[in-house]
Design a protein around this motif. Structure first.
Motif, PDB file in Angstrom:
ATOM      1  N   LEU A 254      46.691  46.314  49.157  1.00 44.01           N
ATOM      2  CA  LEU A 254      46.297  47.387  48.452  1.00 44.01           C
ATOM      3  C   LEU A 254      45.470  46.787  47.401  1.00 44.01           C
ATOM      4  N   GLY A 255      45.461  45.547  47.247  1.00 43.68           N
ATOM      5  CA  GLY A 255      44.891  45.129  45.929  1.00 43.68           C
ATOM      6  C   GLY A 255      45.168  45.549  44.633  1.00 43.68           C
ATOM      7  N   ILE A 256      46.331  45.613  44.310  1.00 46.98           N
ATOM      8  CA  ILE A 256      46.984  46.056  43.075  1.00 46.98           C
ATOM      9  C   ILE A 256      47.841  45.068  42.328  1.00 46.98           C
ATOM     10  N   ILE A 257      48.272  45.204  41.369  1.00 47.51           N
ATOM     11  CA  ILE A 257      49.065  44.338  40.456  1.00 47.51           C
ATOM     12  C   ILE A 257      49.757  45.224  39.692  1.00 47.51           C
ATOM     13  N   ARG A 258      51.154  44.510  39.139  1.00 43.77           N
ATOM     14  CA  ARG A 258      51.940  45.461  38.151  1.00 43.77           C
ATOM     15  C   ARG A 258      51.985  44.790  36.980  1.00 43.77           C
ATOM     16  N   VAL A 259      51.735  45.490  35.869  1.00 44.47           N
ATOM     17  CA  VAL A 259      51.793  44.961  34.553  1.00 44.47           C
ATOM     18  C   VAL A 259      52.902  46.160  33.716  1.00 44.47           C
ATOM     19  N   TYR A 260      53.272  45.390  32.956  1.00 44.96           N
ATOM     20  CA  TYR A 260      54.523  45.858  32.063  1.00 44.96           C
ATOM     21  C   TYR A 260      54.198  46.020  30.774  1.00 44.96           C
ATOM     22  N   SER A 261      54.365  47.081  30.100  1.00 42.52           N
ATOM     23  CA  SER A 261      54.298  47.372  28.557  1.00 42.52           C
ATOM     24  C   SER A 261      55.479  46.761  27.712  1.00 42.52           C
ATOM     25  N   ARG A 262      55.215  46.261  26.594  1.00 40.35           N
ATOM     26  CA  ARG A 262      56.144  45.859  25.706  1.00 40.35           C
ATOM     27  C   ARG A 262      55.835  46.396  24.376  1.00 40.35           C
ATOM     28  N   PRO A 263      56.836  47.449  24.087  1.00 38.95           N
ATOM     29  CA  PRO A 263      56.575  47.949  22.659  1.00 38.95           C
ATOM     30  C   PRO A 263      56.987  46.901  21.623  1.00 38.95           C
ATOM     31  N   PRO A 264      56.192  47.007  20.487  1.00 38.20           N
ATOM     32  CA  PRO A 264      56.591  46.028  19.305  1.00 38.20           C
ATOM     33  C   PRO A 264      58.154  45.868  18.989  1.00 38.20           C
ATOM     34  N   GLY A 265      58.578  45.027  19.000  1.00 41.78           N
ATOM     35  CA  GLY A 265      59.958  44.728  18.583  1.00 41.78           C
ATOM     36  C   GLY A 265      60.982  45.105  19.752  1.00 41.78           C
ATOM     37  N   ALA A 266      60.642  45.448  21.125  1.00 43.25           N
ATOM     38  CA  ALA A 266      61.502  45.696  21.949  1.00 43.25           C
ATOM     39  C   ALA A 266      61.380  45.030  23.400  1.00 43.25           C
ATOM     40  N   ASP A 267      61.943  44.971  24.263  1.00 40.18           N
ATOM     41  CA  ASP A 267      61.982  44.462  25.432  1.00 40.18           C
ATOM     42  C   ASP A 267      61.059  45.335  26.560  1.00 40.18           C
ATOM     43  N   PRO A 268      60.446  44.732  27.480  1.00 40.67           N
ATOM     44  CA  PRO A 268      59.698  45.524  28.622  1.00 40.67           C
ATOM     45  C   PRO A 268      60.595  46.166  29.478  1.00 40.67           C
ATOM     46  N   ASN A 269      60.258  47.271  29.938  1.00 39.74           N
ATOM     47  CA  ASN A 269      61.203  47.975  31.185  1.00 39.74           C
ATOM     48  C   ASN A 269      60.506  47.462  32.256  1.00 39.74           C
ATOM     49  N   PHE A 270      61.123  46.802  33.161  1.00 37.34           N
ATOM     50  CA  PHE A 270      60.831  46.073  34.462  1.00 37.34           C
ATOM     51  C   PHE A 270      60.879  47.104  35.391  1.00 37.34           C
ATOM     52  N   ASN A 271      61.566  48.093  35.287  1.00 37.96           N
ATOM     53  CA  ASN A 271      61.692  49.331  36.208  1.00 37.96           C
ATOM     54  C   ASN A 271      60.392  50.115  36.226  1.00 37.96           C
ATOM     55  N   LEU A 272      59.532  50.301  35.292  1.00 32.07           N
ATOM     56  CA  LEU A 272      58.680  51.111  35.077  1.00 32.07           C
ATOM     57  C   LEU A 272      57.309  50.226  34.789  1.00 32.07           C
ATOM     58  N   PRO A 273      56.675  49.843  36.033  1.00 28.50           N
ATOM     59  CA  PRO A 273      55.226  49.049  36.026  1.00 28.50           C
ATOM     60  C   PRO A 273      54.291  50.066  35.768  1.00 28.50           C
ATOM     61  N   PHE A 274      53.212  49.510  35.063  1.00 32.24           N
ATOM     62  CA  PHE A 274      51.833  50.478  35.233  1.00 32.24           C
ATOM     63  C   PHE A 274      51.152  49.600  36.513  1.00 32.24           C
ATOM     64  N   VAL A 275      50.494  50.290  37.203  1.00 30.07           N
ATOM     65  CA  VAL A 275      49.989  49.818  38.567  1.00 30.07           C
ATOM     66  C   VAL A 275      48.392  49.874  38.157  1.00 30.07           C
ATOM     67  N   LEU A 276      47.822  48.674  38.323  1.00 32.41           N
ATOM     68  CA  LEU A 276      46.407  48.294  38.282  1.00 32.41           C
ATOM     69  C   LEU A 276      45.657  47.561  39.457  1.00 32.41           C
ATOM     70  N   LEU A 277      44.428  47.705  39.397  1.00 26.44           N
ATOM     71  CA  LEU A 277      43.411  47.308  40.414  1.00 26.44           C
ATOM     72  C   LEU A 277      43.454  45.769  40.153  1.00 26.44           C
ATOM     73  N   HIS A 278      43.450  44.986  40.899  1.00 24.70           N
ATOM     74  CA  HIS A 278      43.076  43.248  40.822  1.00 24.70           C
ATOM     75  C   HIS A 278      41.689  43.332  39.923  1.00 24.70           C
ATOM     76  N   GLY A 279      41.850  42.562  38.951  1.00 29.06           N
ATOM     77  CA  GLY A 279      40.545  42.324  38.085  1.00 29.06           C
ATOM     78  C   GLY A 279      40.750  43.121  36.683  1.00 29.06           C
ATOM     79  N   SER A 280      41.639  44.011  36.614  1.00 24.18           N
ATOM     80  CA  SER A 280      41.886  44.706  35.449  1.00 24.18           C
ATOM     81  C   SER A 280      41.918  43.921  34.341  1.00 24.18           C
ATOM     82  N   THR A 281      41.316  44.350  33.303  1.00 22.68           N
ATOM     83  CA  THR A 281      41.588  43.884  31.771  1.00 22.68           C
ATOM     84  C   THR A 281      42.564  44.625  30.857  1.00 22.68           C
ATOM     85  N   VAL A 282      42.813  43.835  29.858  1.00 25.47           N
ATOM     86  CA  VAL A 282      43.573  44.397  28.700  1.00 25.47           C
ATOM     87  C   VAL A 282      43.179  45.995  28.236  1.00 25.47           C
TER      88      VAL A 282
END
Length: 331
Positions: A254-282
């Motif tokens: 599918l050419g996708i990656i999973r990226v996780y958000s880390r709110p400042p001062g908190a742990d990331p939620n690994f159950n809720l990834p953001f799905v992006l295409l390969h080559g996506s930037t910050v």
């Protein structure tokens, strides 16, 4: 017809005359118009093409709303990607979709039990992928709208029956697809001179590999196809064999990656990834989180395989599978 038209124009015109839907005719007219060189000798031809385009677009727009409501082949993509399940009758398409998703397509021993596409959501680890069961691809009859559905999909699974001439099923199905300008990624080089080809990942899935003895039959099949690049995966819908392997291959293609958000001062939620295409930037990730984040992004830190722990990175930093990103904005 004016002289000095490029050879590609004749190819496009041939495809225009062979088209069966307004969508295809518009696409080929646009291709013809783009090919025609701009000079005095082509003024009449270009004007004629514009008139034809205008009429077809008006006709399409007039029936667009009704078509979307009435056609079973207009299925919006959901989840991390849309995967269409193709193949001949009785290969196991409906049974596979029923086994992997929440859908309930009709599964029967007789052929042609599926008349319209049926969507279902397939859970692959912590993401969902949409699977579409489809009517059989049959040379004697196939709804032209099915090919439009395939065109819109991200990936295709070609299901064949190990016990019923799988080589012939693969060859016949790929030939039908090629007639409608749909070809697998691994054959890209053979069609590099063709116009408007839909190049897409197509994975061969060999169903009814139920036993160890049939595993050996699958090995023989692969030997007979030696030299062919068509990726084949043996599965058994009845025994639920190799579903995990199939999921891995689908995810990879599918050419996708999973990226996780880390709110400042908190742990990331690994159950809720953001799905992006390969080559996506910050910056792409920030936009995915919220449009305001992209506009007001001040800094970003990344934890992952290609960055130091909590490394400060720029907007242009390319993200990788499993990265964790902390965004800070001006607001």
């Amino acid at each position: 017809m004016p002289t000095n038209l490029p050879p590609d124009y004749a190819k496009a015109e041939k495809q225009f005359r062979a088209a069966t839907t307004n969508h295809e005719r518009i696409a080929w007219l646009e291709e013809m118009y783009s090919i025609v060189p701009k000079h005095k000798g082509t003024d009449h031809l270009r004007a004629d093409l514009r008139r034809k385009l205008s009429k077809l677009r008006t006709a399409s727009e007039g029936g667009q709303g009704a078509a979307r409501q009435s056609s079973a082949y207009h299925i919006d993509s959901e989840g991390a990607g849309q995967v269409v399940v193709l193949g001949p009758a009785n290969a196991g398409k409906s049974a596979l979709v029923a086994a992997l998703t929440n859908a309930n397509p009709e599964v029967a021993a007789y052929p042609f039990s599926t008349w319209v596409p049926t969507p279902g959501m397939w859970q692959i680890e912590n993401i969902q992928v949409q699977l579409l069961d489809t009517p059989p691809l049959d040379a004697d009859f196939v709804d032209p709208e099915l090919f439009n559905l395939i065109h819109r999909a991200d990936l295709a699974l070609l299901i064949v029956d190990l016990l019923a001439d799988p080589i012939g099923q693969i060859e016949d199905t790929l030939a039908l697809l090629a007639e409608r300008r749909i070809v697998p990624e691994y054959l890209r080089d053979q069609y590099e001179d063709e116009l408007r080809m839909k190049i897409m990942p197509i994975i061969g899935v060999v169903n009814k590999t139920d036993t160890d003895a049939q595993d050996k039959d699958f090995e023989v099949l692969c030997e007979l196809l030696e030299g062919e690049e068509c990726p084949l995966i043996p599965i058994s819908v009845m025994q639920a064999r190799n579903f995990g392997r199939l999921a891995q291959v689908v995810y990879r293609n599918l050419g996708i990656i999973r990226v996780y958000s880390r709110p400042p001062g908190a742990d990331p939620n690994f159950n809720l990834p953001f799905v992006l295409l390969h080559g996506s930037t910050v910056e792409d990730f920030a936009e995915k989180v919220h449009q305001d984040f992209k506009e007001n992004l001040k800094s970003a830190r990344v934890w992952g395989s290609t960055a130091f722990e909590g490394q400060m990175v720029s907007r242009e930093y390319v993200l990788a599978e499993g990265d964790v990103v902390e965004l800070k904005t001006d607001r």
